[in-house]
Design an enzyme around this catalytic site. Sequence first.
Site, short mmCIF file in Angstrom:
data_model
loop_
_atom_site.label_atom_id
_atom_site.label_comp_id
_atom_site.label_asym_id
_atom_site.label_seq_id
_atom_site.Cartn_x
_atom_site.Cartn_y
_atom_site.Cartn_z
N LYS A 73 -14.05 -40.25 -5.46
CA LYS A 73 -15.28 -39.49 -5.68
C LYS A 73 -15.28 -39.01 -7.13
CE LYS A 73 -19.12 -37.61 -4.13
NZ LYS A 73 -20.31 -38.44 -3.90
N ASP A 103 -18.03 -41.31 0.03
CA ASP A 103 -19.11 -41.00 0.96
C ASP A 103 -19.95 -42.23 1.26
OD1 ASP A 103 -19.85 -40.93 -1.71
OD2 ASP A 103 -21.25 -39.26 -1.50
N ASP A 154 -7.49 -39.38 5.31
CA ASP A 154 -7.47 -38.69 6.59
C ASP A 154 -8.82 -38.79 7.28
OD1 ASP A 154 -6.49 -37.18 8.66
OD2 ASP A 154 -6.28 -35.33 7.52
#
Length: 326
Positions: free
Chosen positions: A167, A199, A223
């Site tokens: 990101k 995302d 995760d």
Amino acid sequence: MAHEIAVIPGDGIGAEVTPAAVEVLGALDVDFEFVEADAGDAVRDETGEPLPEETRETAAEADATLFGAAGETAADVILPLREVVGSFANVRPARSYPGLDAVQPDTDLVFVRENTEGVYSGIESEIHDGVRTLTRVVTGDASREIAEFGFRYARQHGYDDVTIAHKANVMRETDGLFVETATEVGDDLGRAYDTALMDALAMHLVMHPEDYGVVICPNLAGDMLSDLAAGLVGGLGLLPSANVGPENALFEPVHGSAPDIAGQGIANPSAMILSAALMLEHLGYDEDGQRVRGAVEDVLDEGPRTPDLGGDASTDEVTAAVVDRL
């Protein structure tokens, strides 16, 4: 010489699925010595310490560790245990299996997750009443190590597609360093790769998981994305994981302690048994690991199945079926 395996059942369904994995390992012609140790909520309530020093030593001295699950004390158990075995890489395969009504039946992914830093470094502070901070740590050395591991894993296991998740458009310094270092590794190795904003990657994984193979991730992203992938293949009861260090490793299912079904004998042991298969391969028993994985796949395809997969079988019945296939 027997391999010493530390067995830490932990809390909730960990106490049910971990013995299932040990039973399956016992059906193989492999010389293991199992040493059980305690950790988790019950140990904290009894001793005040969720991860006793004796358990740390058992895991450190063993050739590998099987860990079930931790409840409220998860952060105080699994993170230190990963440190004990020197784990820098968390490997989480997510694949669909025959016979199951998977949301995306063509899924075959492996998340290679950096396991030592990021927002899981544990550096949190209250700087003022009602104001708390979290320090995100990303280093070039750890980023390079996980990238090298991820590209090597892809080559060894036949995955052509490698994606580096990040990101960096927002976390310009930390994820900027991560993606910059990981792409340098890919270039140095002469390997093809893609990069993806985490995302946007989450959306694409839901729609077209078949476009991806190995995904190299920062800690938190790995995760979250691996749990998302669990939903594509049938749930967390199907995802194993390996926490790999230079000389030691710890193997655990991705699912937690599931207190809502703990003690009922209906927990799906597949993820724990598949974690044991990863352990077998890590220790050099590739054929045995493949046999265990094949037995689990047969049972998932033909039954019996636990309630999370639409069946009515118990943990013990599924475990017995896997042993029978072996």
